[in-house]
Design an enzyme around this catalytic site. Structure first.
Site, PDB file in Angstrom:
ATOM      1  CB  THR A   1    -111.096  -3.068-115.628  1.00 50.66           C
ATOM      2  OG1 THR A   1    -111.009  -2.442-116.901  1.00 50.66           O
ATOM      3  CG2 THR A   1    -110.591  -2.096-114.565  1.00 50.66           C
ATOM      4  CG  ASN A   2    -107.117  -3.459-119.194  1.00 49.71           C
ATOM      5  OD1 ASN A   2    -107.058  -2.353-119.733  1.00 49.71           O
ATOM      6  ND2 ASN A   2    -107.857  -4.453-119.674  1.00 49.71           N
TER       7      ASN A   2
END
Ligand code: CTP
Ligand code: CA
Length: 232
Positions: free
Chosen positions: A33-34
């Site tokens: 993810t980020n």
């Protein structure tokens, strides 16, 4: 009344917003993810609703409350987000893609937990996700009745990279921010943006405006009013 119309400038419009990160699973317990928190996208959705629009918010996993009066579609992966956007895009008058979409996913999700025993390293093969904004740019109606806005977070060559995204994804507006600018970036309540629109001095060069530090809600309203004005 006249007053109500003035305070509801987006009345009758359908606004579609993407927000948050995506999560790309590696195995049943892990994902890529980020750092996106969804704040900018949620501010856009809430503001659009306050301005009178019918709003669909396609949201990746975030810990924010659903904005009042907004239809929220919760998604996890980039492909889920793409599917949700493709369901709503044709009806959208204004589309703003503020999500930080994972560019890649693992080619094959491991069906069982990846175990470390006996391994010093592992290699993940990543394959490209669909570009949702580019897809929308390629299929928006050409009569100007659908306005499309993308976001870009850059760490270098802000204007050059953003200009390429504006043109390459056929956007009507691209809102770029520099991750390292004070008051911009992930998890802040403010943003400092550069707003690009087509139609600068020549074919290759967009029109560029640098906006000062703004609260994300104030920025959301200003962007939405600009986008509504671009609509034909
Ligand atoms: N975007 C999207 N789908 C993707 C990747 C990006 O819809 N698979 C959208 C984002 O929501 C944003 C815009 O495209 O509105 C720009 O995203 P960004 O990650 O900055 O650009 P990329 O084209 O993915 O380029 P890069 O990450 O290499 O800078
Ligand atoms: Ca990207």
């Amino acid at each position: 009344s006249h007053g109500a119309t003035a305070s509801l400038p987006l009345k009758g419009l359908n606004v579609l917003v993407t927000a948050g990160p995506t999560q790309e699973p590696l195995d049943p317990v892990r994902y890529l993810t980020n750092h996106s928190t969804g704040k900018m996208g949620y501010a856009l959705a809430a503001s659009a609703a306050e301005l009178g629009a019918h709003v669909t918010l396609v949201s990746g996993p975030v810990s924010l409350e659903e904005p009042e009066g907004v239809d929220v579609v919760h998604v996890t992966t980039a492909r889920d987000m793409f599917a949700a956007v493709s369901d709503s895009f044709a009806a959208a008058d204004i589309t703003v893609m503020a999500a930080a979409v994972g560019d890649f996913r693992v080619e094959e999700i491991a069906p069982e937990k990846i175990k470390k025993a006996g391994r010093e390293s592992i290699t993940l093969k990543l394959v490209e996700n669909p570009d949702i904004l580019a897809w929308a740019g390629g299929r928006k109606r050409d009569d100007g009745s659908q306005v499309l806005c993308g976001f870009a977070m850059e760490t270098e060559h802000l204007v050059r990279n953003a200009a390429r995204k504006l043109a390459g994804k056929h956007c009507d507006m691209l809102v770029a921010n520099d991750l390292r600018e004070p008051g911009a970036g992930f998890a802040t309540d403010t943003n400092v943006v550069t707003v690009l629109t087509p139609g600068g001095p020549d074919e290759q060069t967009p029109h560029i405006e640098h906006w000062d530090l703004m609260d994300k809600t104030a920025l959301a309203k200003r962007l939405l009013l600009r986008l509504a004005a671009l609509r034909k």
